[in-house]
Motif scaffolding. Structure first.
Motif: not given
Length: 249
Positions: A185-209
């Motif tokens: 809701t604050d405009g942040s984006l949370f990514w979870a990339s997946r390889s098989s059953t394993a996830y790696s996460s990354q968070e970015t905040t590119p937007l204001s809204g």
């Protein structure tokens, strides 16, 4: 309904409304386009399913819960189903008898996701994937879960991101099941990339809204995510393959 060739025309009403329902929270369409389902967040509501083979009939109603979200899935052995997220920590699997027009529907499984303090915010499934992704909120934290479509088991593999600070607004899964994108809701984006059953996460905040909705092309022919910002009346787009890229208005 709007046909692509008549995109500038007026919508055609194929079916009636769900009388007695209110506060529609989400919408899902089956892969063949036959069924259109809406979840209802009002008390004692649940799911309304329209069958486009019976345009003059009312929807099939399934009383479930205070439903927050709905997604269509199909599985090689278990067939088609609508999964419905509730305003608590439950996800319900609703199956249809497609031989009946309009179909009958029943709840085949009740799946507890997380703990009783979590609320299901959004669910999504990517074509040809074997899991349903679920994002839940608890106070100012959100969690990403997965449900195995073959067994309805929750979080059957390790490597899922742990609780993350922020309030989730919507979830989208790219074709093939990766990456998973959660808008906050604050405009942040949370990514979870997946390889098989394993996830790696990354968070970015590119937007204001305030991110209100996310969509992605389910066929994968267009490799972009679309973000809607409720607070600014804008839609942004950016590449599925570039989690850290800045979205474009």
């Amino acid at each position: 309904m709007l046909l692509p060739a008549l995109a500038l025309g007026l919508p055609e009403v194929e079916r009636g409304a769900w009388t007695g329902g209110s506060s529609t929270s989400d919408l899902a369409v089956s892969l063949d386009g036959r069924y259109v389902a809406t979840s209802q967040r009002s008390t004692d509501a649940g799911l309304a399913i329209w069958d486009r083979l019976a345009p003059d009939e009312g929807p099939t109603l399934v009383d479930l819960c205070e439903a927050t979200t709905v997604a269509f899935t199909t599985h090689a052995t278990r067939g088609d189903a609508f999964y419905v997220g509730c305003g608590d920590d439950r996800v319900l699997r609703v199956v249809l008898d497609s031989d009946v027009v309009p179909p009958t529907a029943r709840v085949e499984a009740t799946i507890v996701v997380g703990t009783d303090v979590e609320t299901v915010v959004s669910i999504d499934w990517a074509e040809d994937d074997t899991v349903l992704h679920v994002v839940t909120s608890e106070s100012n934290l959100f969690r990403l879960h997965r449900v195995d479509l073959a067994s309805d088991a929750v979080d059957g593999a390790s490597g899922l991101p742990t609780a993350t600070s922020g309030v989730a607004a919507d979830l989208a899964v790219a074709a093939g099941g990766t990456p998973v994108l959660i808008g906050q809701t604050d405009g942040s984006l949370f990514w979870a990339s997946r390889s098989s059953t394993a996830y790696s996460s990354q968070e970015t905040t590119p937007l204001s809204g305030t991110v209100s909705a996310i969509a992605v092309d389910p066929s994968g022919s267009s490799d972009v995510f679309l973000l809607a910002l409720a607070s600014r009346g804008e839609v942004w787009t950016f590449s599925v393959a570039s989690p850290g890229a800045t979205p474009t208005l």
